[in-house]
Design a protein around this motif. Structure first.
Motif, PDB file in Angstrom:
ATOM      1  N   GLY A 340       0.198  -1.400  -0.218  1.00  0.00           N
ATOM      2  CA  GLY A 340       0.112  -0.094   0.109  1.00  0.00           C
ATOM      3  C   GLY A 340       1.098   1.093   0.059  1.00  0.00           C
ATOM      4  N   PHE A 341       1.998   1.419   0.091  1.00  0.00           N
ATOM      5  CA  PHE A 341       2.466   2.568   0.546  1.00  0.00           C
ATOM      6  C   PHE A 341       3.645   2.307  -1.004  1.00  0.00           C
ATOM      7  N   PHE A 342       3.501   1.717  -1.220  1.00  0.00           N
ATOM      8  CA  PHE A 342       4.154   1.539  -3.097  1.00  0.00           C
ATOM      9  C   PHE A 342       3.497   2.238  -4.449  1.00  0.00           C
ATOM     10  N   ALA A 343       4.446   2.691  -5.104  1.00  0.00           N
ATOM     11  CA  ALA A 343       3.165   3.497  -6.373  1.00  0.00           C
ATOM     12  C   ALA A 343       2.590   2.613  -6.880  1.00  0.00           C
ATOM     13  N   SER A 344       3.323   1.164  -7.659  1.00  0.00           N
ATOM     14  CA  SER A 344       2.842   0.150  -7.973  1.00  0.00           C
ATOM     15  C   SER A 344       2.930  -1.096  -7.011  1.00  0.00           C
ATOM     16  N   PRO A 345       1.564  -1.955  -6.403  1.00  0.00           N
ATOM     17  CA  PRO A 345       1.528  -2.640  -5.503  1.00  0.00           C
ATOM     18  C   PRO A 345       2.543  -3.994  -6.438  1.00  0.00           C
ATOM     19  N   TYR A 346       2.115  -3.801  -7.407  1.00  0.00           N
ATOM     20  CA  TYR A 346       2.193  -5.117  -8.352  1.00  0.00           C
ATOM     21  C   TYR A 346       3.617  -5.280  -8.498  1.00  0.00           C
ATOM     22  N   HIS A 347       4.627  -3.992  -7.992  1.00  0.00           N
ATOM     23  CA  HIS A 347       6.318  -4.294  -8.449  1.00  0.00           C
ATOM     24  C   HIS A 347       6.791  -4.715  -7.288  1.00  0.00           C
ATOM     25  N   CYS A 348       6.028  -3.707  -5.627  1.00  0.00           N
ATOM     26  CA  CYS A 348       6.185  -4.501  -4.644  1.00  0.00           C
ATOM     27  C   CYS A 348       6.154  -5.844  -4.349  1.00  0.00           C
ATOM     28  N   ASN A 349       5.252  -6.404  -5.078  1.00  0.00           N
ATOM     29  CA  ASN A 349       5.219  -8.073  -4.685  1.00  0.00           C
ATOM     30  C   ASN A 349       5.779  -8.494  -5.262  1.00  0.00           C
ATOM     31  N   LEU A 350       6.517  -8.612  -6.914  1.00  0.00           N
ATOM     32  CA  LEU A 350       7.175  -8.398  -7.531  1.00  0.00           C
ATOM     33  C   LEU A 350       9.279  -8.742  -6.496  1.00  0.00           C
ATOM     34  N   LEU A 351       8.820  -7.380  -6.570  1.00  0.00           N
ATOM     35  CA  LEU A 351      10.286  -7.086  -4.963  1.00  0.00           C
ATOM     36  C   LEU A 351      10.104  -8.662  -3.749  1.00  0.00           C
ATOM     37  N   LEU A 352       9.386  -8.440  -3.331  1.00  0.00           N
ATOM     38  CA  LEU A 352       9.377  -9.401  -2.297  1.00  0.00           C
ATOM     39  C   LEU A 352       9.018 -10.699  -2.691  1.00  0.00           C
ATOM     40  N   GLU A 353       8.535 -11.307  -3.502  1.00  0.00           N
ATOM     41  CA  GLU A 353       8.832 -12.501  -4.012  1.00  0.00           C
ATOM     42  C   GLU A 353      10.524 -12.901  -4.438  1.00  0.00           C
ATOM     43  N   ARG A 354      11.156 -12.056  -5.563  1.00  0.00           N
ATOM     44  CA  ARG A 354      12.821 -12.549  -5.420  1.00  0.00           C
ATOM     45  C   ARG A 354      13.501 -11.786  -4.047  1.00  0.00           C
ATOM     46  N   ILE A 355      12.896 -11.316  -3.082  1.00  0.00           N
ATOM     47  CA  ILE A 355      13.911 -11.424  -1.621  1.00  0.00           C
ATOM     48  C   ILE A 355      13.281 -13.308  -1.252  1.00  0.00           C
ATOM     49  N   GLN A 357      12.680 -15.684  -2.798  1.00  0.00           N
ATOM     50  CA  GLN A 357      13.882 -17.137  -3.788  1.00  0.00           C
ATOM     51  C   GLN A 357      14.811 -16.828  -3.518  1.00  0.00           C
ATOM     52  N   GLU A 358      15.574 -15.534  -3.615  1.00  0.00           N
ATOM     53  CA  GLU A 358      17.140 -15.002  -3.286  1.00  0.00           C
ATOM     54  C   GLU A 358      17.526 -14.383  -1.732  1.00  0.00           C
ATOM     55  N   GLY A 359      16.936 -14.324  -1.320  1.00  0.00           N
ATOM     56  CA  GLY A 359      17.611 -13.757   0.014  1.00  0.00           C
ATOM     57  C   GLY A 359      17.429 -12.246   0.398  1.00  0.00           C
ATOM     58  N   LYS A 360      18.056 -11.805  -1.418  1.00  0.00           N
ATOM     59  CA  LYS A 360      18.063 -10.075  -1.126  1.00  0.00           C
ATOM     60  C   LYS A 360      17.834  -9.716  -2.295  1.00  0.00           C
ATOM     61  N   ILE A 361      18.128  -7.971  -2.543  1.00  0.00           N
ATOM     62  CA  ILE A 361      18.088  -7.588  -3.215  1.00  0.00           C
ATOM     63  C   ILE A 361      18.876  -5.998  -3.450  1.00  0.00           C
ATOM     64  N   SER A 362      19.374  -5.609  -4.112  1.00  0.00           N
ATOM     65  CA  SER A 362      20.247  -4.592  -3.939  1.00  0.00           C
ATOM     66  C   SER A 362      20.283  -3.647  -5.197  1.00  0.00           C
ATOM     67  N   ASN A 363      20.198  -2.857  -5.404  1.00  0.00           N
ATOM     68  CA  ASN A 363      20.247  -1.464  -6.713  1.00  0.00           C
ATOM     69  C   ASN A 363      19.850  -2.048  -7.481  1.00  0.00           C
ATOM     70  N   GLN A 364      18.590  -2.057  -6.821  1.00  0.00           N
ATOM     71  CA  GLN A 364      16.765  -1.840  -7.048  1.00  0.00           C
ATOM     72  C   GLN A 364      16.025  -0.592  -6.808  1.00  0.00           C
ATOM     73  N   GLU A 365      15.802   0.361  -8.126  1.00  0.00           N
ATOM     74  CA  GLU A 365      14.441   1.817  -7.822  1.00  0.00           C
ATOM     75  C   GLU A 365      13.135   0.891  -7.561  1.00  0.00           C
ATOM     76  N   THR A 366      12.489   2.146  -7.058  1.00  0.00           N
ATOM     77  CA  THR A 366      11.284   1.673  -6.958  1.00  0.00           C
ATOM     78  C   THR A 366      11.035   3.144  -6.248  1.00  0.00           C
ATOM     79  N   GLN A 367       9.215   2.920  -6.196  1.00  0.00           N
ATOM     80  CA  GLN A 367       8.616   4.708  -5.890  1.00  0.00           C
ATOM     81  C   GLN A 367       7.840   4.058  -4.877  1.00  0.00           C
ATOM     82  N   PHE A 368       7.499   5.269  -4.157  1.00  0.00           N
ATOM     83  CA  PHE A 368       7.105   5.523  -2.800  1.00  0.00           C
ATOM     84  C   PHE A 368       5.696   5.686  -3.393  1.00  0.00           C
TER      85      PHE A 368
END
Length: 374
Positions: A340-355, A357-368
């Motif tokens: 709910g605090f992301f400009a794109s809830p879809y992008h938020c869920n995508l980032l969470l799924e990557r985390i 699976q991969e444990g972490k992500i870095s240098n990833q741009e997003t909008q709040f």
């Protein structure tokens, strides 16, 4: 059963208390020509009729047994001549046999009672040791328990460091203050007492220290110690310590003493292991608390946006940096979906799924989205 005891000297006075313990026996009298005989004194103290002549007593029709321990042939002749036909005689060897049998039974009963007392003591000691939370309290309780079960005046406990091949004195009782200062830590000397214990992995008994040439006895002799038992504390077939119980006089320690010390050593080993585990856990908890305090401090004082969530991706922490940049307060965000605090809830869920699976992500741009929808 009505019994008349003739003879109140050494044999009679020893037999009398044993007869008294049997509820089936009624002692109708104790006889001795010496009015000051020890058995007559015991009889009077216990309200048992005491006599100095037996002539009229041996004729009693209600007598079941006459026990003659006088070893006087004339007394036995008088009894046989005057006793009623239904009265039995126990005299000489028969009386001695009875005495031995009853005494043996008494000894066995005493052994049973002693064994029960020791088991109760070990149970109580086990509770005391296991309930002690401080390592020093555990060590002191182990030593005092060893002294209690063996009735010895002094003792100590030393922990063994296998890597350094040395022992460290951790508890002392019954010694002078100087003793602890002299013997805090010592190396295992080849051929010495400690070396012998480590090799045998079983209690070593020294009945008289002055007769032992293999021991360096100067320190303990100066303390007045003359005998000891050294019992190893073993965990996973490795010696972790040694419990010493000491006496100020030469002494032959019984098999029962050794057996009890071995049981105590088992309890002590478990207690030490438990106390060490508790201590390590406390240290780890302290370290974890320091880490948590540090992370909380970073969270509270960072100028960057830091948001944490639970497993359902709902907000748990919303730091001051996030409050200042996005305009929300901590109270407004906790428990709400992170998306709910992301400009794109879809992008938020995508980032969470990557985390996930991969444990972490870095240098990833997003909008709040700020509170003002900017």
């Amino acid at each position: 059963m009505k019994v008349l005891l003739i003879g109140a000297g050494k044999g009679g006075s020893a037999l009398l208390p044993i007869l008294q313990e049997d509820k089936e026996i009624e002692i109708v009298g104790v006889v001795d020509s010496n009015p000051d005989a020890e058995g007559l004194k015991i009889a009077r103290q216990n309200n048992i009729p005491a006599y100095t002549h037996y002539e009229h007593l041996i004729k009693r029709e209600d007598l079941d047994v006459i026990i003659d321990v006088t070893r006087n042939p004339q007394v036995l002749i008088d009894i046989e001549k005057n006793k009623p036909s239904n009265t039995e005689i126990l005299g000489g060897i028969s009386a001695k046999l009875l005495w031995n049998l009853v005494e043996e039974r008494k000894k066995k009963e005493e052994e049973i009672q002693k064994s029960l007392s020791e088991q109760k003591a070990l149970y109580r000691i086990g509770i005391m040791i296991s309930s002690a939370t401080n390592m020093n309290d555990v060590f002191q309780t182990i030593v005092k328990s060893g002294l209690e079960v063996t009735n010895t005046p002094a003792g100590s406990l030393a922990l063994y460091d296998e890597e350094k091949n040395e022992l460290e004195l951790v508890a002392v009782h019954g010694f002078s203050p100087e003793f602890s200062l002299k013997s805090t830590r010592w190396k295992v000397r080849p051929g010495g007492l400690t070396s012998k214990i480590l090799l045998q992995k079983q209690p070593v008994v020294v009945p008289n220290i002055t007769e032992e040439s293999f021991m360096d006895t100067r320190v303990i002799l100066a303390e007045g110690i003359r005998s000891l038992v050294a019992t190893p504390l073993t965990a996973e077939n490795k010696i972790v310590g040694i419990l010493y119980v000491d006496d100020y006089k030469p002494r032959t320690f019984s098999k029962r003493d050794i057996s009890i010390l071995e049981l105590l050593a088992t309890q002590a080993t478990i207690a030490i292991k438990k106390a060490k585990t508790r201590q390590q856990l406390e240290l780890k908890n302290q370290e974890l608390k320091r880490t948590m305090d540090y992370l909380q401090n970073v969270l509270n004082n960072s100028a960057d946006i830091i948001i944490t969530t639970d497993t359902e991706n709902n907000v748990v922490e919303f730091n001051k940096g996030a409050e200042e940049i996005l305009g929300y307060t901590q109270q407004e965000t906790v428990g709400k979906p992170l998306s709910g605090f992301f400009a794109s809830p879809y992008h938020c869920n995508l980032l969470l799924e990557r985390i996930k699976q991969e444990g972490k992500i870095s240098n990833q741009e997003t909008q709040f989205v700020t509170k003002q929808n900017k």
